[in-house]
Design a protein around this motif. Structure first.
Motif, PDB file in Angstrom:
ATOM      1  N   GLU A  31       0.815  -1.215   0.000  1.00 54.96           N
ATOM      2  CA  GLU A  31       0.000   0.000   0.000  1.00 54.96           C
ATOM      3  C   GLU A  31       0.851   1.269   0.000  1.00 54.96           C
ATOM      4  O   GLU A  31       1.998   1.262   0.428  1.00 54.96           O
ATOM      5  N   VAL A  33       0.070   4.517   2.110  1.00 57.32           N
ATOM      6  CA  VAL A  33      -0.796   5.133   3.112  1.00 57.32           C
ATOM      7  C   VAL A  33      -0.236   6.513   3.403  1.00 57.32           C
ATOM      8  O   VAL A  33       0.984   6.676   3.567  1.00 57.32           O
ATOM      9  N   ASP A 204      -3.469   4.769  -1.456  1.00 60.83           N
ATOM     10  CA  ASP A 204      -4.576   3.814  -1.337  1.00 60.83           C
ATOM     11  C   ASP A 204      -5.505   4.256  -0.218  1.00 60.83           C
ATOM     12  O   ASP A 204      -6.720   4.234  -0.356  1.00 60.83           O
ATOM     13  N   ARG A 205      -4.899   4.648   0.918  1.00 63.27           N
ATOM     14  CA  ARG A 205      -5.689   5.089   2.070  1.00 63.27           C
ATOM     15  C   ARG A 205      -5.008   6.276   2.725  1.00 63.27           C
ATOM     16  O   ARG A 205      -3.800   6.471   2.570  1.00 63.27           O
ATOM     17  N   TYR A 207      -5.065   9.037   6.389  1.00 62.34           N
ATOM     18  CA  TYR A 207      -5.512   9.412   7.730  1.00 62.34           C
ATOM     19  C   TYR A 207      -5.259  10.910   7.890  1.00 62.34           C
ATOM     20  O   TYR A 207      -4.175  11.392   7.532  1.00 62.34           O
ATOM     21  N   GLY A 218      -9.916   7.157   5.468  1.00 62.39           N
ATOM     22  CA  GLY A 218     -10.663   6.634   4.321  1.00 62.39           C
ATOM     23  C   GLY A 218      -9.717   6.320   3.188  1.00 62.39           C
ATOM     24  O   GLY A 218      -8.495   6.462   3.322  1.00 62.39           O
ATOM     25  N   THR A 219     -10.270   5.901   2.056  1.00 59.67           N
ATOM     26  CA  THR A 219      -9.423   5.698   0.883  1.00 59.67           C
ATOM     27  C   THR A 219      -8.989   7.066   0.362  1.00 59.67           C
ATOM     28  O   THR A 219      -9.602   8.098   0.679  1.00 59.67           O
TER      29      THR A 219
END
Length: 236
Positions: A31, A33, A204-205, A207, A218-219
């Motif tokens: 990912e 993030v 991808d996601r 915070y 969320g994404t």
């Protein structure tokens, strides 16, 4: 997807200042993030806590199943976790190639020529500048060098702290193109970035941190589309 990093309820203080307040999040294999938020929200403090440069009063940071709370900061890299710090922090008096070789210090013996070649393929500009003293490189080239140096340690997780800071818009585009390329090549990335638009576009996601707390998650696409996020961070 396997969770490789789990941050669980960390609380970090600078003296009496409560900088990080119960932050929890995860990063899975493969990912990107991102942690976004205003200056002073606690993004860099979170990365420095994961790296062992700061310690949490509570909770835990687990990387590849190991609690990093007891691992000295200088040994974290050998576990497969590399941080590209805010402000790049390259060795200004050393050449480009010497800086890259320093990134391989956790590997046994001499730096592997194949690793250098891998970095030069990712960053052709660095190959052109390999004999140049790092202090004479442009800001964008120094950022590439800091990223290349981190890749020399074969990280399982690459953490980037404000990679676009202080760069012209065209260089920001280049850096984010490189981040996308690294991701496509299988590198797992935790990205701290004030440029929320650029970060959420590749993530991808995500915070969102505000005053040391995670307030939204969320994404990347969900956060980009959120009216509240647009208003607060995207000038919408």
């Amino acid at each position: 997807m396997e969770t490789i990093l789990k941050v669980d309820n960390i609380n970090v203080y600078y003296g009496s200042i409560h900088a990080i307040k119960g932050v929890s999040f995860e990063v899975s294999q493969g990912e990107i993030v991102t942690l976004i938020g205003a200056n002073g929200a606690g993004k860099s403090t979170t990365l420095n806590t994961i790296s062992g440069l700061l310690r949490s009063k509570t909770g835990s940071v687990t990387f590849l199943g190991e609690d990093l709370g007891k691992v000295p900061a200088h040994k974290v890299v050998s576990r497969g976790l590399a941080l590209v710090p805010e402000g790049r922090r390259v060795f200004l008096q050393m050449t480009t190639q010497e800086n890259l070789e320093m990134g391989a210090y956790t590997q046994s013996g001499k730096p592997n020529p194949a690793d250098l070649e891998m970095v030069y393929q990712q960053f052709p500009r660095l190959k052109e500048r390999r004999k140049q003293v790092a202090g004479t490189l442009s800001g964008g080239e120094q950022q590439m060098l800091a990223m290349g140096r981190a890749l020399m340690s074969h990280p399982k997780l690459l953490m980037l702290d404000e990679p676009s800071m202080g760069l012209a818009p065209i260089l920001v585009e280049q850096i984010f193109d490189i981040i996308k390329r690294l991701h496509e090549g299988g590198t797992t990335i935790l990205l701290v970035e004030q440029n929320a638009q650029a970060a959420l576009s590749v993530a991808d996601r995500g915070y969102v941190l505000e005053t040391g707390k995670v307030v939204t998650a969320g994404t990347g696409a969900e956060l980009l589309a959120s009216p509240a996020i647009k208003k607060a961070y995207l000038g919408g």
